[in-house]
Scaffold this motif. Structure first.
Motif, PDB file in Angstrom:
ATOM      1  N   LEU A 126      34.300  43.997  35.112  1.00  0.00           N
ATOM      2  CA  LEU A 126      35.660  43.609  35.481  1.00  0.00           C
ATOM      3  C   LEU A 126      36.430  44.798  36.025  1.00  0.00           C
ATOM      4  CD1 LEU A 126      36.830  41.132  32.745  1.00  0.00           C
ATOM      5  CD2 LEU A 126      36.283  40.697  35.110  1.00  0.00           C
ATOM      6  N   TYR A 127      36.131  45.975  35.486  1.00  0.00           N
ATOM      7  CA  TYR A 127      36.780  47.189  35.981  1.00  0.00           C
ATOM      8  C   TYR A 127      36.426  47.396  37.455  1.00  0.00           C
ATOM      9  CZ  TYR A 127      37.587  52.131  36.693  1.00  0.00           C
ATOM     10  OH  TYR A 127      37.987  53.328  37.209  1.00  0.00           O
ATOM     11  N   PHE A 129      35.487  45.214  39.509  1.00  0.00           N
ATOM     12  CA  PHE A 129      36.121  44.135  40.248  1.00  0.00           C
ATOM     13  C   PHE A 129      37.600  44.432  40.484  1.00  0.00           C
ATOM     14  CE2 PHE A 129      37.110  39.610  40.801  1.00  0.00           C
ATOM     15  CZ  PHE A 129      36.175  39.372  41.771  1.00  0.00           C
ATOM     16  N   GLY A 130      38.261  44.919  39.425  1.00  0.00           N
ATOM     17  CA  GLY A 130      39.678  45.247  39.543  1.00  0.00           C
ATOM     18  C   GLY A 130      39.928  46.327  40.574  1.00  0.00           C
ATOM     19  N   SER A 133      39.533  45.071  44.024  1.00  0.00           N
ATOM     20  CA  SER A 133      40.656  44.256  44.480  1.00  0.00           C
ATOM     21  C   SER A 133      41.853  45.134  44.847  1.00  0.00           C
ATOM     22  CB  SER A 133      41.051  43.243  43.411  1.00  0.00           C
ATOM     23  OG  SER A 133      41.623  43.908  42.308  1.00  0.00           O
ATOM     24  N   LEU A 134      41.885  46.365  44.317  1.00  0.00           N
ATOM     25  CA  LEU A 134      42.981  47.257  44.688  1.00  0.00           C
ATOM     26  C   LEU A 134      42.748  47.904  46.044  1.00  0.00           C
ATOM     27  CD1 LEU A 134      43.735  49.017  41.335  1.00  0.00           C
ATOM     28  CD2 LEU A 134      45.017  47.239  42.468  1.00  0.00           C
ATOM     29  N   GLU A 166      36.209  38.541  47.806  1.00  0.00           N
ATOM     30  CA  GLU A 166      36.224  38.907  46.396  1.00  0.00           C
ATOM     31  C   GLU A 166      35.861  37.699  45.526  1.00  0.00           C
ATOM     32  OE1 GLU A 166      40.015  40.494  45.104  1.00  0.00           O
ATOM     33  OE2 GLU A 166      39.493  42.231  46.310  1.00  0.00           O
TER      34      GLU A 166
ATOM     35  N   ILE C  56      42.600  44.764  32.305  1.00  0.00           N
ATOM     36  CA  ILE C  56      41.935  44.687  33.603  1.00  0.00           C
ATOM     37  C   ILE C  56      42.257  43.380  34.306  1.00  0.00           C
ATOM     38  CG2 ILE C  56      39.688  43.661  33.108  1.00  0.00           C
ATOM     39  CD1 ILE C  56      40.249  46.941  34.919  1.00  0.00           C
ATOM     40  N   ILE C  59      45.444  43.677  36.012  1.00  0.00           N
ATOM     41  CA  ILE C  59      45.347  44.371  37.302  1.00  0.00           C
ATOM     42  C   ILE C  59      44.733  43.458  38.359  1.00  0.00           C
ATOM     43  CG2 ILE C  59      44.114  46.207  38.492  1.00  0.00           C
ATOM     44  CD1 ILE C  59      44.651  47.983  36.176  1.00  0.00           C
ATOM     45  N   ILE C  60      43.633  42.771  37.978  1.00  0.00           N
ATOM     46  CA  ILE C  60      42.948  41.943  38.981  1.00  0.00           C
ATOM     47  C   ILE C  60      43.874  40.848  39.487  1.00  0.00           C
ATOM     48  CG2 ILE C  60      41.065  40.316  39.338  1.00  0.00           C
ATOM     49  CD1 ILE C  60      39.394  41.877  37.402  1.00  0.00           C
TER      50      ILE C  60
END
Lengths: 349, 189, 165
Positions: A126-127, A129-130, A133-134, A166, C56, C59-60
């Motif tokens: 998830l990190y 992925f996050g 997305s940034l 994404e 997280i 953030i996403i």
């Protein structure tokens, strides 16, 4: 007194690891530019850069030097801070992803087991992925701050592309998570060490992930955000000097990191294929080094495939891009997810 | 059907795509196989300053003003080359040979000034054909690039072949590129 | 003061500062970016609470998706000085009154909560980890969870229907 109680060795170890990972990404990105030119040349029956140093190996330095000495141009009516922030963000988000990747089997230094991973957080994927997305922000802020309609349109084009892909990327990842039962990167790799690589169980998932990775890195055939030759050069039209260099550099770092992530998620990470390395009886540090090299080789292979595709496949039209993303990949990823869920459920019964 | 130029002509296939074609991936893989084949092909590149391509025997390059065996200029400034020149690139001024200059000029008249404008020249070789004295030849070198127009107007000093008496090595080197003329004429004869 | 406390104070100051900048920036694009910064500081707070998943996902979803859409709209709107809304004196007074009311309600609501008993556990709690969260969602809160997912599904269908028109 608290400061004395902290595990300084731990902090120093992590700092060194971070420095190493960042340096590694930078160097690889530098030589990826060289590799790109060489691959392009070879595919087009040319030789490529071979003047700067032996085999042109100093070419990236020459290119970097050239970019540094070019004139910096900041559009007069733009927001100066945001204009500078754009490439910085692109670079930072590109580098951040490498924090959760297990780079090799643990090493032993001075009696301590040192995992070759900056942070083994329990939401590793998830990190990633996050942070991915940034990556949109670098493009959007840069394109908007350029105060140029073409840049803005290209930025929006790029952002919508990244957001669309994404989605399919996340859906294809969920199938991997179901197989592993964990979001932790180290667990995913360990699971593949025990049960065989994920690519065996998830060929379709990998294909979707790979296509989405191409789109997320803005690589051909999905390079509409920058489209060097047409479409007015994309979101970094107003950029010059090293700020442009940062954008281009971030792309290569992204490429390398996504290669590493693909090998970690689907190709066993640092696993050495076809052998049982535990039976070799060599020291753990040597094993850590070999596994690290194996991971790098896998990642370089993917970087090569990225380049290979770039010099083979022409660019998509924007409607084709959206059609592929939303009407093909997303349903396909959903089906893949459902089938995986079904199989996992049946086998666990 | 119109005229058929090659036997490779293929009519446009407008039949609907098959399932495999619609999948798109298979065709991408085929394309990638083609590019990979090129990846390992022998490269035709010539590393220019170190290696040079061999020119054909009849290549027409930069002009050379020839000398005879004693190092005397052959040109008599007759102007036939200038007349023959379709691009009007050649200009010259004649002068009479003075007493004591016999070792410099072969005949009584010589070119005091001889200029070829390389920007005008089309390297047709008519000057070479027109010359009755074997004085001008087209060598096998390129005209080098230059930063300004003046540099492209070649003076007599730029065009003259090195003196065979004082600089025999340089003369031989420059001659090497024009001696093929004699070979060709021999072959023709 | 441990490292957790130091980080907490830094994050708090940053969160408040960026929140204030959101409403005080003249340029709407700057506002959006400050809001993104605020989300990041909030995610930092989540991490301090050992709620990595929430951090997280925050953030996403917010920084990565919703704020990008905000930016999309704002960037395309071509906002500048001439399109600024008229400043009506009455409007300002109404704004002050309604803001004051909101503050009052908030203060009144927070006054009655027993803060001392529900102190957050710093860096130890497991409530925010994905395993606990998933178990809770699919056992205790399964009905509201499924209802909300049906809500999202209907929203998606609605979007597709509108898009087809």
């Amino acid at each position: 007194m608290y400061l004395l109680a902290t595990d300084w060795f731990f902090i120093i170890e992590k700092l060194i690891l971070i420095a190493l990972v960042v340096t590694l990404s930078m160097i690889v990105a530098m030589y990826a530019t060289y590799g790109e030119r060489k691959v392009a040349a070879f595919i087009q029956d040319r030789i490529g850069p071979n003047r700067a140093g032996p085999f042109g190996l100093l070419q990236p330095l020459a290119d970097g030097g050239k970019l540094f000495f070019k004139e910096e141009i900041i559009p007069l009516a733009s927001s100066k801070f945001l204009f500078v922030l754009g490439p910085v963000l692109a670079m930072v988000t590109a580098l951040l992803t490498s924090a959760v990747i297990p780079w090799g089997s643990p090493a032993v230094i001075a009696g301590r087991t040192v995992p070759l991973q900056v942070a083994d957080i329990n939401i590793g994927i998830l990190y990633v992925f996050g942070v991915v997305s940034l990556g949109v922000y670098g493009i959007m802020i840069g394109g908007w701050a350029s105060n140029n309609k073409f840049s803005l349109l290209a930025a929006i084009r790029g952002a919508s592309q990244m957001i669309s892909y994404e989605l399919a990327m996340g859906l294809s990842l969920i199938a991997v998570l179901m197989l592993t039962g964990s979001l932790q990167m180290s667990t995913i790799v360990q699971n593949q060490l025990d049960n065989g690589w994920n690519i065996i169980y998830q060929p379709l998932g990998f294909l979707i992930f790979f296509i989405c990775a191409l789109a997320e890195c803005n690589r051909t055939p999905f390079d509409l955000p920058e489209a060097e030759s047409e479409l007015n050069f994309g979101y970094h039209q107003e950029y010059s000097s090293m700020k442009l260099g940062f954008y281009l550099f971030a792309e290569y770092i992204n490429m390398f990191i996504s290669g590493v992530i693909m090998s970690t998620l689907y190709f066993g990470g640092y696993d050495i294929p076809f052998v049982n390395e535990a039976s070799w009886g060599i020291s753990q540090n040597l094993l850590a080094f070999i596994s690290f090299v194996v991971l790098l080789c896998k990642a370089f292979f993917f970087v090569f495939v990225f380049m290979w595709i770039r010099w083979t496949v022409p660019r998509f039209r924007f409607d084709q891009l959206m059609h592929l993303g939303w009407k093909r990949l997303v349903p396909l990823a959903l089906v893949n997810m459902l089938i995986t869920a079904l199989v996992v459920l049946l086998l666990n019964k | 059907m119109g005229i058929q130029y090659t036997n490779r002509a293929k009519p446009v296939d407008r039949s609907p795509m098959t399932w495999v074609e619609r999948l798109y991936l298979w065709n991408i893989l085929k394309g990638m196989a083609i590019t990979l084949k090129h990846f390992f092909k022998k490269k035709p590149t010539i590393q220019y300053p170190e290696q040079t391509r061999t020119f054909s025997k009849v290549f027409r390059g930069l002009h050379i003003l020839n000398r005879d065996e004693e190092g005397r200029e052959r040109c008599t400034a007759c102007g036939l080359c200038a007349v023959a020149c379709p691009a009007e690139a050649i200009t010259m001024e004649a002068a009479e040979r003075e007493e004591g200059e016999e070792h410099l000029y072969r005949e009584e008249k010589y070119a005091a000034k001889y200029e070829i404008n390389m920007l005008r020249c089309i390297f047709c070789g008519y000057c070479e054909d027109a010359c009755p004295k074997d004085a001008i030849y087209l060598s096998q070198t390129f005209t080098p690039a230059n930063y300004n127009r003046k540099g492209f107007i070649y003076k007599k000093e730029d065009l003259l072949i090195p003196n065979p008496v004082t600089e025999p090595e340089a003369y031989q080197k420059a001659l090497g590129t024009i001696s093929r003329e004699n070979q060709i004429t021999e072959e023709v004869n | 003061m441990g490292i957790t406390q130091i980080l907490f104070w830094i994050l708090t100051v940053a969160a408040l500062f960026s929140a204030i900048m959101v409403i005080s920036s003249k340029n709407p694009v700057h506002s959006v970016l400050w809001l993104v910064a605020a989300f990041f500081t909030i995610s930092g707070h989540y991490i301090l609470l050992n709620a990595q998943f929430l951090a997280i996902v925050n953030i996403i979803v917010y920084a990565g998706a919703i704020m990008v859409l905000f930016l999309f709209v704002i960037m395309l709107m071509n906002l500048n000085k001439s399109t600024e809304p008229l400043k009506n004196r009455w409007l300002q007074i109404v704004g002050i009154v309604s803001g004051g009311c909101l503050l009052l309600v908030l203060v009144a609501a927070l006054k009655n909560t027993e803060v001392s008993k529900n102190m957050a556990e710093m860096g130890t709690g497991e409530a925010g980890l994905i395993k606990t969260l998933g178990r809770e969602l699919f056992t205790t809160f399964v009905v509201p969870f499924e209802i909300s997912s049906i809500l999202f599904l209907s929203a998606m269908v609605g979007a597709v229907v509108i898009g087809k028109k």
